[in-house]
Design a protein around this motif. Structure first.
Motif, mmCIF file in Angstrom:
data_model
loop_
_atom_site.group_PDB
_atom_site.id
_atom_site.type_symbol
_atom_site.label_atom_id
_atom_site.label_comp_id
_atom_site.label_asym_id
_atom_site.label_seq_id
_atom_site.Cartn_x
_atom_site.Cartn_y
_atom_site.Cartn_z
ATOM 1 N N TYR A 21 87.475 83.207 -23.109
ATOM 2 C CA TYR A 21 87.642 84.625 -23.425
ATOM 3 C C TYR A 21 88.422 84.792 -24.721
ATOM 4 O O TYR A 21 89.412 84.078 -24.962
ATOM 5 C CB TYR A 21 88.453 85.333 -22.339
ATOM 6 C CG TYR A 21 87.786 85.423 -20.991
ATOM 7 C CD1 TYR A 21 88.056 84.493 -20.003
ATOM 8 C CD2 TYR A 21 86.908 86.466 -20.701
ATOM 9 C CE1 TYR A 21 87.461 84.590 -18.748
ATOM 10 C CE2 TYR A 21 86.310 86.574 -19.460
ATOM 11 C CZ TYR A 21 86.594 85.633 -18.486
ATOM 12 O OH TYR A 21 86.009 85.734 -17.256
ATOM 13 N N LEU A 76 90.848 87.588 -26.711
ATOM 14 C CA LEU A 76 91.713 88.716 -26.394
ATOM 15 C C LEU A 76 92.190 89.312 -27.716
ATOM 16 O O LEU A 76 92.769 88.607 -28.546
ATOM 17 C CB LEU A 76 92.919 88.273 -25.560
ATOM 18 C CG LEU A 76 93.995 89.325 -25.307
ATOM 19 C CD1 LEU A 76 93.437 90.503 -24.524
ATOM 20 C CD2 LEU A 76 95.182 88.714 -24.569
ATOM 21 N N PHE A 121 90.064 92.207 -23.432
ATOM 22 C CA PHE A 121 89.446 90.893 -23.289
ATOM 23 C C PHE A 121 87.948 91.018 -23.560
ATOM 24 O O PHE A 121 87.322 92.020 -23.203
ATOM 25 C CB PHE A 121 89.624 90.369 -21.861
ATOM 26 C CG PHE A 121 90.866 89.576 -21.640
ATOM 27 C CD1 PHE A 121 92.035 90.195 -21.232
ATOM 28 C CD2 PHE A 121 90.863 88.203 -21.819
ATOM 29 C CE1 PHE A 121 93.190 89.458 -21.023
ATOM 30 C CE2 PHE A 121 92.004 87.459 -21.606
ATOM 31 C CZ PHE A 121 93.177 88.086 -21.204
ATOM 32 N N GLY A 122 87.374 89.976 -24.158
ATOM 33 C CA GLY A 122 85.927 89.890 -24.209
ATOM 34 C C GLY A 122 85.389 89.627 -22.813
ATOM 35 O O GLY A 122 86.142 89.339 -21.878
#
Lengths: 112, 115
Positions: free
Chosen positions: A87, A89, A102-103
């Motif tokens: 992820y 951020l 977050f992705g």
């Protein structure tokens, strides 16, 4: 609409280099970009963080272009144990608000 | 150091019941966060705190309340649980912003099911 975008999944073979890109179209100017790794049933774990250009630590490199609208996590010579979700951020701007975001995550599968 | 701990690890609630999730950290961090993670999605910020006695709303605060009465603890409350709150909840903490040290440390998560 401010948002982040990551590929849903990637496959790689052991020993290869893997690059995962996160696009963040409205990133705040004064905040770090951070990447995390998450294994099933665990909390995310910090990998690397950067503000601009290139950062390298013992496990990864992070490339950030000058406009900071994307960032690329590079994992050299991956192993089976690198199979996880990754992820990004970032802090995005939404109007006058700053939003920690977050992705949606990239599932990396390392094959033998 | 235990790092960030969360209590309980699992919980099943009926719609309308209330509960409190406890997060504790022993790193003397100023910042603490509560996230929820749903299948196929990243973590979404519910509430956060930048110090003892302060709280602020994140991206998805509705249906939740928080309190930070002690620096080491951050509580997440559900007053009237709904099935839409079925999720895995993660707590995180972080020190004050500084050069090269801004990462969040995460707890192991609490898996909550609302029937």
């Amino acid at each position: 609409l401010a948002k982040t975008t990551q590929p849903i999944s990637m496959d790689s073979y052991e020993g290869q280099e893997v690059n995962i890109t996160c696009s963040h179209n409205n990133i705040a100017t004064n905040d770090y970009i951070t990447w995390y790794q998450q294994f099933p049933s665990q909390g995310p774990r910090f990998i690397i963080q950067g503000y601009k250009t290139k950062v390298t630590n013992e496990v990864a490199s992070l490339f950030i272009p000058a406009d900071r609208k994307s960032s690329t996590l590079s994992l050299p010579r991956v192993s089976l144990s690198d199979t996880a979700v990754y992820y990004c951020l970032v802090v995005l701007l939404s109007g006058s608000a700053r939003q920690l975001t977050f992705g949606s995550g990239t599932q990396l599968t390392v094959l033998p | 150091n235990a790092g960030v701990t969360q209590t309980p690890k699992f919980r099943v609630l009926k719609t309308g019941q209330s509960m409190t999730l406890l997060c504790a950290q022993d790193m003397n961090h100023e910042y603490m966060y509560w996230y929820r993670q749903d299948p196929g999605m990243g973590l979404r910020l519910i509430h956060y705190s930048v110090g003892e006695g302060t709280t602020a709303k994140g991206e998805v605060p509705d249906g939740y309340n928080v309190s930070r009465l002690k620096k080491q603890n951050f509580l997440l409350g559900l007053e009237s649980a709904a099935p839409s709150q079925t999720s895995v909840y993660f707590c995180a903490s972080r020190s004050l912003p500084s050069e090269g040290h801004n990462e969040q440390f995460f707890g192991p998560g609490t898996r909550l099911t609302v029937l």
